[in-house]
Design a protein around this motif. Structure first.
Motif, PDB file in Angstrom:
ATOM      1  N   PHE A 219       0.800  -1.230   0.000  1.00 51.84           N
ATOM      2  CA  PHE A 219       0.000   0.000   0.000  1.00 51.84           C
ATOM      3  C   PHE A 219       0.831   1.278   0.000  1.00 51.84           C
ATOM      4  N   SER A 220       2.167   1.132  -0.045  1.00 52.75           N
ATOM      5  CA  SER A 220       3.023   2.297   0.178  1.00 52.75           C
ATOM      6  C   SER A 220       2.573   2.922   1.516  1.00 52.75           C
ATOM      7  N   ASN A 221       2.467   4.280   1.587  1.00 56.09           N
ATOM      8  CA  ASN A 221       1.902   4.818   2.839  1.00 56.09           C
ATOM      9  C   ASN A 221       0.505   5.422   2.625  1.00 56.09           C
ATOM     10  N   ASN A 222      -0.166   4.946   1.579  1.00 55.04           N
ATOM     11  CA  ASN A 222      -1.509   5.464   1.267  1.00 55.04           C
ATOM     12  C   ASN A 222      -2.525   5.188   2.366  1.00 55.04           C
ATOM     13  N   PHE A 223      -2.571   3.952   2.829  1.00 52.72           N
ATOM     14  CA  PHE A 223      -3.538   3.614   3.873  1.00 52.72           C
ATOM     15  C   PHE A 223      -3.202   4.328   5.184  1.00 52.72           C
ATOM     16  N   SER A 224      -1.917   4.471   5.464  1.00 49.58           N
ATOM     17  CA  SER A 224      -1.501   5.182   6.680  1.00 49.58           C
ATOM     18  C   SER A 224      -2.009   6.614   6.649  1.00 49.58           C
ATOM     19  N   LYS A 225      -1.945   7.238   5.471  1.00 49.81           N
ATOM     20  CA  LYS A 225      -2.402   8.631   5.353  1.00 49.81           C
ATOM     21  C   LYS A 225      -3.914   8.728   5.537  1.00 49.81           C
ATOM     22  N   VAL A 226      -4.650   7.817   4.888  1.00 47.37           N
ATOM     23  CA  VAL A 226      -6.110   7.835   4.978  1.00 47.37           C
ATOM     24  C   VAL A 226      -6.574   7.650   6.428  1.00 47.37           C
ATOM     25  N   PHE A 227      -5.929   6.742   7.148  1.00 49.88           N
ATOM     26  CA  PHE A 227      -6.374   6.431   8.518  1.00 49.88           C
ATOM     27  C   PHE A 227      -5.578   7.176   9.602  1.00 49.88           C
ATOM     28  N   LYS A 228      -4.771   8.154   9.152  1.00 44.74           N
ATOM     29  CA  LYS A 228      -3.989   8.970  10.093  1.00 44.74           C
ATOM     30  C   LYS A 228      -3.128   8.117  11.025  1.00 44.74           C
ATOM     31  N   VAL A 229      -2.457   7.150  10.428  1.00 46.39           N
ATOM     32  CA  VAL A 229      -1.489   6.343  11.177  1.00 46.39           C
ATOM     33  C   VAL A 229      -0.140   7.009  10.962  1.00 46.39           C
ATOM     34  N   ASN A 230       0.431   7.580  12.022  1.00 48.07           N
ATOM     35  CA  ASN A 230       1.684   8.293  11.819  1.00 48.07           C
ATOM     36  C   ASN A 230       2.500   8.340  13.111  1.00 48.07           C
ATOM     37  N   PHE A 231       3.731   8.814  12.976  1.00 47.63           N
ATOM     38  CA  PHE A 231       4.604   8.945  14.148  1.00 47.63           C
ATOM     39  C   PHE A 231       5.522  10.143  13.930  1.00 47.63           C
ATOM     40  N   ASN A 232       6.127  10.601  15.028  1.00 48.93           N
ATOM     41  CA  ASN A 232       7.036  11.738  14.946  1.00 48.93           C
ATOM     42  C   ASN A 232       8.470  11.284  14.765  1.00 48.93           C
ATOM     43  N   ASP A 233       9.141  11.825  13.756  1.00 57.29           N
ATOM     44  CA  ASP A 233      10.549  11.518  13.573  1.00 57.29           C
ATOM     45  C   ASP A 233      11.278  12.866  13.468  1.00 57.29           C
ATOM     46  N   ASN A 234      12.047  13.195  14.495  1.00 61.86           N
ATOM     47  CA  ASN A 234      12.731  14.502  14.548  1.00 61.86           C
ATOM     48  C   ASN A 234      11.776  15.661  14.277  1.00 61.86           C
ATOM     49  N   ASN A 235      10.658  15.650  14.995  1.00 60.62           N
ATOM     50  CA  ASN A 235       9.631  16.692  14.863  1.00 60.62           C
ATOM     51  C   ASN A 235       8.976  16.765  13.487  1.00 60.62           C
ATOM     52  N   LYS A 236       9.132  15.667  12.718  1.00 60.83           N
ATOM     53  CA  LYS A 236       8.462  15.613  11.414  1.00 60.83           C
ATOM     54  C   LYS A 236       7.447  14.480  11.445  1.00 60.83           C
ATOM     55  N   LEU A 237       6.238  14.761  10.914  1.00 58.29           N
ATOM     56  CA  LEU A 237       5.208  13.728  10.908  1.00 58.29           C
ATOM     57  C   LEU A 237       5.487  12.738   9.776  1.00 58.29           C
ATOM     58  N   GLU A 238       5.631  11.468  10.137  1.00 54.18           N
ATOM     59  CA  GLU A 238       5.927  10.439   9.126  1.00 54.18           C
ATOM     60  C   GLU A 238       4.802   9.414   9.057  1.00 54.18           C
ATOM     61  N   PHE A 239       4.560   8.880   7.868  1.00 57.58           N
ATOM     62  CA  PHE A 239       3.529   7.841   7.681  1.00 57.58           C
ATOM     63  C   PHE A 239       4.202   6.518   7.325  1.00 57.58           C
ATOM     64  N   PRO A 240       3.928   5.473   8.106  1.00 54.41           N
ATOM     65  CA  PRO A 240       4.610   4.202   7.824  1.00 54.41           C
ATOM     66  C   PRO A 240       4.103   3.532   6.535  1.00 54.41           C
ATOM     67  N   TYR A 241       4.939   2.653   6.007  1.00 50.72           N
ATOM     68  CA  TYR A 241       4.600   1.895   4.791  1.00 50.72           C
ATOM     69  C   TYR A 241       3.930   0.597   5.222  1.00 50.72           C
ATOM     70  N   SER A 242       2.896   0.195   4.486  1.00 54.75           N
ATOM     71  CA  SER A 242       2.143  -0.964   4.986  1.00 54.75           C
ATOM     72  C   SER A 242       1.879  -2.028   3.930  1.00 54.75           C
ATOM     73  N   THR A 243       1.586  -3.217   4.427  1.00 53.90           N
ATOM     74  CA  THR A 243       1.288  -4.368   3.562  1.00 53.90           C
ATOM     75  C   THR A 243       0.112  -5.143   4.154  1.00 53.90           C
ATOM     76  N   SER A 244      -0.552  -5.931   3.323  1.00 54.60           N
ATOM     77  CA  SER A 244      -1.466  -6.953   3.845  1.00 54.60           C
ATOM     78  C   SER A 244      -1.388  -8.167   2.932  1.00 54.60           C
ATOM     79  N   TRP A 245      -1.741  -9.319   3.455  1.00 54.81           N
ATOM     80  CA  TRP A 245      -1.556 -10.584   2.701  1.00 54.81           C
ATOM     81  C   TRP A 245      -2.430 -11.655   3.310  1.00 54.81           C
ATOM     82  N   GLY A 246      -2.968 -12.529   2.455  1.00 54.76           N
ATOM     83  CA  GLY A 246      -3.905 -13.523   2.966  1.00 54.76           C
ATOM     84  C   GLY A 246      -4.004 -14.785   2.136  1.00 54.76           C
ATOM     85  N   SER A 247      -4.465 -15.837   2.808  1.00 52.48           N
ATOM     86  CA  SER A 247      -4.795 -17.099   2.133  1.00 52.48           C
ATOM     87  C   SER A 247      -5.926 -17.750   2.920  1.00 52.48           C
ATOM     88  N   SER A 248      -6.722 -18.595   2.266  1.00 54.83           N
ATOM     89  CA  SER A 248      -7.970 -19.030   2.894  1.00 54.83           C
ATOM     90  C   SER A 248      -8.262 -20.514   2.713  1.00 54.83           C
TER      91      SER A 248
END
Ligand code: ZN
Length: 461
Positions: A219-248
């Motif tokens: 997802f790159s950091n698209n989902f993080s941006k949409v859901f406001k998932v972020n953290f502070n890195d040297n007083n800069k707001l950063e959005f983590p990179y994410s993945t999902s994966w499944g089998s059934s």
């Protein structure tokens, strides 16, 4: 026998004890053999995931519709499929079709610093999809799966992680299920809603239709941006990179359709619910004692079943075959007399006399023999039904002949071209791009765009 999804398939899975219909349409029950099979699958995947440092979690089933609406792409991709239920005081809740929303809401509350990264989570749960046409294990309104969700500090880490997960799924389908794979990345029209890239592991079933068995999304950091998932890195707001994966539980359908024969189910030894069937040819004290000792030596080593002595041996043999027992051990007076065992493998009819002292070695060798037999059969099916198509005219004539299988074509991977293709060539779809290198020498066979990717077209479930 070539299996199609009809009465034969249903009676195979019912008589083999891995499936039973339930009350609601499109639901299924996993009887003991079915649940055991699912557990073997879970064990392999859990072991593999834990080697990557992935931890198990559990999130709930309900999602408030207001939360689900937040990610528009995500909703559009799933809107025709979910169940809406009424909650307390008329609130509206969705039965999770997948858990991205639940995970990201949780991530947004818990992530504070990059020191918490990576977060590598997997959950085993059931999910719900409103399906028009349901088929046991292949398409159900409720089914079991695992879904992994991860957050990474750096893009490079997320991309490296995806490669590792993709390798686990390939290994799982190729070497644990013993099914030959088709792997690659999804086209623009087929990738998961909101994903930058979706990688897929699929197989070609004997009826020459594809089945998607596992997918990995980046997802790159698209989902993080949409859901406001972020953290502070040297007083800069950063959005983590994410993945999902499944089998059934689809994998169970793939196993049945790939390996079964006229006599019943066939499984690779490693995951077979019943690895060894023990059948007495006659009932007397000598045979009983001899069998008891054998049973004791199997406890904790193999999943075995001692068949009822009240039935005839021939009926027990038939039932063991239906249940897909990988090996059958038959014990009669001769076997007791000579300290031997009559053993036959599920994959052929040969009866082999094995010295009691050589039994464990024989079982070990059989495990490999069964795996190779099933892998080769699946590979042969794939190879015999793969066609390299080098022009539009060629594809059109194959399509008009109603030819089925995997068609390797040159395709531009633009959404516009894919939409036109899908309307024109129902029921075919692009299964994956097998080579992400742009081919500048070859143009798209469908729109003549001056570049292309080698891609696979097939019918699919
Ligand atoms: Zn094109």
């Amino acid at each position: 026998m070539m299996l199609t999804i009809d009465k034969d398939y249903i009676s195979l899975i019912e008589e083999g004890g891995i499936f039973s219909y339930s009350l609601a349409r499109g639901n299924f029950i996993l009887p003991p053999n079915g649940f055991s099979l699912w557990n073997q699958i879970r064990t392999f995947l859990n072991n593999s995931f834990s080697k990557l440092g992935i931890q198990e979690v559990y999130l709930p089933t309900f999602i408030p519709i207001s939360s689900f609406n937040k990610e528009k792409n995500h909703l559009e991709g799933f809107s025709p499929e979910f169940f809406l239920v009424r909650g307390y005081k008329g609130s509206e809740l969705i039965l999770r079709p997948t858990s991205e929303v639940l995970f990201y809401e949780w991530f947004s509350k818990t992530l504070k610093t990059y020191r918490q990264l990576p977060m590598l989570y997997n959950q085993w749960c059931q999910v719900f999809r409103m399906e028009k046409n349901t088929k046991p294990f292949l398409r159900n309104t409720e089914f079991l799966w695992q879904e992994g969700h991860t957050l990474h500090h750096k893009e490079k880490e997320a991309i490296e992680f995806i490669k590792d997960i993709f390798e686990i799924y390939k290994e799982y389908v190729e070497n644990i299920l013993c099914i030959s794979t088709i792997v690659g990345s999804k086209t623009q029209g087929e990738k998961f809603a909101g994903a930058i890239e979706t990688y897929t592991v699929e197989c070609l079933l004997p009826d020459r239709q594809c089945l998607q068995m596992a997918t990995v999304h980046y997802f790159s950091n698209n989902f993080s941006k949409v859901f406001k998932v972020n953290f502070n890195d040297n007083n800069k707001l950063e959005f983590p990179y994410s993945t999902s994966w499944g089998s059934s539980t689809r994998s169970i359908g793939a196993l049945v359709l790939s390996h079964s024969d006229n006599n019943g189910l066939i499984f690779p030894f490693q995951i077979s619910p019943i690895q060894i069937a023990i059948i007495k040819h006659k009932k007397n004290l000598k045979i009983d004692n001899y069998t008891d000792l054998l049973v004791k030596s199997f406890i904790g080593k193999y999943r075995f079943k001692l068949y009822e002595q009240s039935s005839q041996a021939s009926i027990n043999i038939k039932n063991a075959d239906k249940e897909g027992s990988a090996l059958k051990i038959i014990i009669g007076n001769n076997e007791v007399e000579n300290e031997e065992l009559s053993v036959s493998l599920r994959i052929n009819k040969n009866k082999i006399i094995v010295k009691k002292s050589d039994l464990f070695k024989f079982i070990k060798e059989s495990e490999l023999k069964i795996a190779n037999f099933l892998k080769n059969k699946s590979l042969k099916n794939k190879e015999e039904n793969t066609f390299f198509v080098n022009s539009y005219e060629k594809f059109l004539s194959l399509y008009n002949e109603n030819k089925q299988g995997l068609f390797i074509v040159q395709f531009c991977n633009t959404l516009k071209c894919e939409i036109i293709f899908k309307k024109k060539f129902i029921p075919f779809s692009f299964r994956c791009i097998i080579n992400k290198e742009i081919n500048k020498d070859k143009s798209c066979m469908f729109c003549n765009e001056s570049f292309s990717y080698s891609s696979i077209i097939a019918r699919s479930y």
